[in-house]
Scaffold this active site. Structure first.
Site, PDB file in Angstrom:
ATOM      1  N   HIS A  47       0.830  -1.206   0.000  1.00  0.00           N
ATOM      2  CA  HIS A  47       0.000   0.000   0.000  1.00  0.00           C
ATOM      3  C   HIS A  47       0.864   1.256   0.000  1.00  0.00           C
ATOM      4  O   HIS A  47       0.533   2.235  -0.650  1.00  0.00           O
ATOM      5  CB  HIS A  47      -0.946   0.004   1.201  1.00  0.00           C
TER       6      HIS A  47
ATOM      7  N   ASP B 123      -6.150   3.890   3.364  1.00  0.00           N
ATOM      8  CA  ASP B 123      -6.538   2.724   2.567  1.00  0.00           C
ATOM      9  C   ASP B 123      -7.605   1.929   3.303  1.00  0.00           C
ATOM     10  O   ASP B 123      -8.139   2.378   4.324  1.00  0.00           O
ATOM     11  CB  ASP B 123      -5.304   1.883   2.196  1.00  0.00           C
TER      12      ASP B 123
ATOM     13  N   HIS C 181       0.747 -14.854  -9.396  1.00  0.00           N
ATOM     14  CA  HIS C 181      -0.287 -15.167  -8.386  1.00  0.00           C
ATOM     15  C   HIS C 181      -1.446 -14.156  -8.454  1.00  0.00           C
ATOM     16  O   HIS C 181      -2.375 -14.245  -7.673  1.00  0.00           O
ATOM     17  CB  HIS C 181       0.349 -15.172  -6.994  1.00  0.00           C
TER      18      HIS C 181
ATOM     19  N   TRP D 171      -2.553  -7.582  -7.212  1.00  0.00           N
ATOM     20  CA  TRP D 171      -2.939  -6.462  -8.091  1.00  0.00           C
ATOM     21  C   TRP D 171      -1.725  -5.677  -8.571  1.00  0.00           C
ATOM     22  O   TRP D 171      -1.665  -5.226  -9.713  1.00  0.00           O
ATOM     23  CB  TRP D 171      -3.969  -5.565  -7.405  1.00  0.00           C
TER      24      TRP D 171
ATOM     25  N   SER E  75       1.336  -6.860  -9.113  1.00  0.00           N
ATOM     26  CA  SER E  75       1.980  -7.655 -10.167  1.00  0.00           C
ATOM     27  C   SER E  75       1.171  -7.574 -11.462  1.00  0.00           C
ATOM     28  O   SER E  75       1.734  -7.474 -12.559  1.00  0.00           O
ATOM     29  CB  SER E  75       2.102  -9.122  -9.735  1.00  0.00           C
TER      30      SER E  75
ATOM     31  N   GLU F 246      -7.353 -11.243  -2.731  1.00  0.00           N
ATOM     32  CA  GLU F 246      -8.441 -11.144  -3.724  1.00  0.00           C
ATOM     33  C   GLU F 246      -7.975 -11.715  -5.064  1.00  0.00           C
ATOM     34  O   GLU F 246      -8.520 -11.425  -6.119  1.00  0.00           O
ATOM     35  CB  GLU F 246      -8.949  -9.698  -3.820  1.00  0.00           C
TER      36      GLU F 246
HETATM   37  N1  UDP Z   1       8.074  -8.185  -5.871  1.00  0.00           N
HETATM   38  C1  UDP Z   1       9.398  -8.004  -6.216  1.00  0.00           C
HETATM   39  N2  UDP Z   1      10.225  -9.085  -6.181  1.00  0.00           N
HETATM   40  C2  UDP Z   1       9.812 -10.327  -5.814  1.00  0.00           C
HETATM   41  C3  UDP Z   1       8.451 -10.495  -5.497  1.00  0.00           C
HETATM   42  C4  UDP Z   1       7.608  -9.408  -5.537  1.00  0.00           C
HETATM   43  O1  UDP Z   1       9.834  -6.898  -6.550  1.00  0.00           O
HETATM   44  O2  UDP Z   1      10.618 -11.242  -5.807  1.00  0.00           O
HETATM   45  C5  UDP Z   1       7.167  -7.011  -5.901  1.00  0.00           C
HETATM   46  C6  UDP Z   1       6.294  -6.978  -7.130  1.00  0.00           C
HETATM   47  O3  UDP Z   1       6.951  -6.320  -8.189  1.00  0.00           O
HETATM   48  C7  UDP Z   1       5.068  -6.222  -6.626  1.00  0.00           C
HETATM   49  C8  UDP Z   1       4.989  -6.605  -5.169  1.00  0.00           C
HETATM   50  O4  UDP Z   1       6.267  -7.107  -4.807  1.00  0.00           O
HETATM   51  O5  UDP Z   1       5.269  -4.833  -6.718  1.00  0.00           O
HETATM   52  C9  UDP Z   1       3.941  -7.682  -4.914  1.00  0.00           C
HETATM   53  O6  UDP Z   1       2.682  -7.086  -4.897  1.00  0.00           O
HETATM   54  P1  UDP Z   1       1.389  -7.851  -5.363  1.00  0.00           P
HETATM   55  O7  UDP Z   1       0.228  -6.939  -5.143  1.00  0.00           O
HETATM   56  O8  UDP Z   1       1.547  -8.360  -6.724  1.00  0.00           O
HETATM   57  O9  UDP Z   1       1.310  -9.116  -4.446  1.00  0.00           O
HETATM   58  P2  UDP Z   1       1.380  -9.330  -2.864  1.00  0.00           P
HETATM   59  O10 UDP Z   1       2.806  -9.404  -2.526  1.00  0.00           O
HETATM   60  O11 UDP Z   1       0.673  -8.163  -2.223  1.00  0.00           O
HETATM   61  O12 UDP Z   1       0.688 -10.635  -2.689  1.00  0.00           O
END
Ligand code: UDP
Length: 470
Positions: free
Chosen positions: A17, A112, A361, A364, A366, A385
């Protein structure tokens, strides 16, 4: 006193966030002569990741940390910890806003979905209350109808006999709905339901998405679902200057150097976000599936864990952190596979021209990162989500292919092989790739002068400059 409008931004704990909210602040101050202060609730000392983001901000974006909230429960879901930290920070938030209000022309508080209790505090200081929604317009549309769904449903949503139609989007089985609504007796559900009830009291909702991606959902939201509450698409906001891997010189990440030697559009990135983990059996199926596809891959791999959102290393010894992979896998795939344990600079990888597909996965951030770089996807949802995102991306938007599980809920190697080949060589893959190319330029346009999200930003700035008439 300084006349320039000043806004306070309150991201809940976690980078997911803070990053898009900081990007929002950057665009607002850069284009509209507004000052921002990011107020960060904490449960301990600032992390290195937080500091890196905050230190890279321009001078007219300030930040302050609230006093840490301690005495948190152990072994509970991350959402419960986040909610407790936000609630425990309300009184120090009040002090911080009081201080800002006495010195600046403070006009708004942006929070948020974990921070909506601070609406009451915003009211005390006669500030606008804006919700920053870091998910899709579809997820927002669902949040609007949650209140009605709650009134009409007894029992858990996962047991619903019929799917839930989200206005302006597709329908979802109850078990696919976002994690915060899956246990109706717990405090996370109660908090999310309260958010649903409070949406109509907000002065605006800032959605990290854009018209060209979810036009129909935004239209329906504005048409009737959101009532009088202004809904502003302001995305796609992704980290614009990620410092997690330098671009040049000797500290350039090894995986980027490896990508330099691969043909254009030939590599599938496999990444499950910041916290996604797979079981040992599923890791083996994935490894075999990638191997059988004969395509190049870059896999950010974590040690096996039965919980799908456990990001810490378990089950692997320090000396041989990849020992859980199938025997001989690394040697057999050494020429066309690159494995990065735990973490890699994902945005830089997605922007590399060697990348031709993304097994994701469906977090949002990604998803938006993939869209911004025009990379077609395979949807492998795990939690939060992500099941909703996966269905939307495959059924409504044609941006991803979907894997099918077997009767035990596993993605088998043959299925993985088939879908990777379809994405990289098949007609479906070509169709998705074409659509992604179009969306990539639409995303760029949305955030350029005169673009749809830039127009939203101007409307927000206008509202801020007018000031709240409370
Ligand atoms: N990310 C990264 N390197 C990794 C894994 C994730 O830089 O090895 C970053 C990715 O680019 C994104 C964030 O971590 O900006 C993951 O956010 P997302 O909303 O996709 O998934 P969450 O981690 O919240 O499940």
């Amino acid at each position: 006193m300084e006349k320039t409008p000043h806004i306070a931004i309150l991201p809940s704990p976690g980078m997911g966030h803070l990053i898009p909210m900081a990007e929002f602040a950057k665009r607002l101050v850069q284009h509209h002569h507004i000052i921002a202060t990011i107020i960060i609730p904490t449960s301990g000392p600032p992390t290195k990741a937080q500091q890196t983001v905050l230190e890279s901000l321009p001078p007219n974006i300030h930040h302050m940390f609230l006093s840490p909230v301690t005495e948190l429960p152990e072994n509970v879901r991350p959402e419960i910890i986040i909610s407790r930290v936000m609630q425990g920070s309300l009184s120090s938030l009040r002090d911080a806003l009081s201080c800002l209000k006495s010195k600046t022309n403070l006009v708004a508080l942006v929070f948020d979905m974990f921070g909506h209790d601070s609406m009451e505090v915003a009211k005390e200081f006669s500030l606008y209350s804006f919700l920053f929604f870091p998910m899709s317009a579809m997820a927002l549309s669902f949040t609007f109808i949650l209140q009605k769904l709650d009134e009409e449903t007894s029992g858990e949503y996962k047991d619903l006999p019929h799917p839930v139609q989200v206005p302006g989007s597709v329908s979802f089985h109850g078990y696919e709905l976002m994690a915060p609504v899956q246990v109706r007796t717990d405090e996370v559900y109660k908090g999310y339901l309260l958010l649903s009830k409070r949406l109509s009291l907000l002065d605006g909702i800032l959605v990290n998405s854009f018209e060209e991606l979810e036009g129909e959902t935004f239209r329906v939201l504005r048409g009737k679902i959101a009532g009088q509450t202004p809904v502003y698409p302001i995305g796609p906001l992704i980290q614009s200057d990620p410092k997690n891997g330098s671009d040049t010189g000797s500290d350039r990440h090894e995986c980027l150097k490896w990508l330099d030697d691969q043909p254009s559009g030939s590599v599938v990135l496999v990444s499950f976000g910041s916290g996604g983990t797979l079981s040992l059996e599923q890791i083996h199926e994935l490894a075999h599936g990638l191997e059988m596809s004969n395509h190049r891959f870059l896999w950010i791999v974590r040690s096996p864990n039965k919980a799908s959102n456990a990001s810490f290393f378990t089950g692997a010894s320090q000396n041989d952190p990849l020992g859980f992979l199938p025997e001989g896998f690394l040697a057999r795939t050494v020429k066309r596979g690159f494995i990065v344990p735990s973490w890699a600079p994902q945005i830089k990888i997605l922007s590399h021209e060697a990348i031709g597909g993304f097994l994701t996965h469906c977090g949002w951030n990604s998803t938006l990162e993939s869209i911004v770089h025009g990379v077609p996807m395979i949807a492998w949802p795990l939690y939060a989500e992500q099941y909703m995102n996966a269905r939307m991306m495959t059924e409504a938007l044609d941006l991803a292919l979907r894997l099918k599980t077997d009767e035990n809920g596993l993605y088998r190697k043959e299925e993985i092989e088939k879908v990777v080949k379809e994405l990289m060589e098949g007609n479906e893959g070509k169709k998705i790739s074409k659509r992604l190319k179009e969306l990539k330029s639409a995303a760029m346009k949305a955030l350029s002068d005169g673009g749809s999200s830039m127009e939203s930003l101007s409307k927000i700035a206008l509202q801020l400059k007018k000031g709240p008439s409370l």
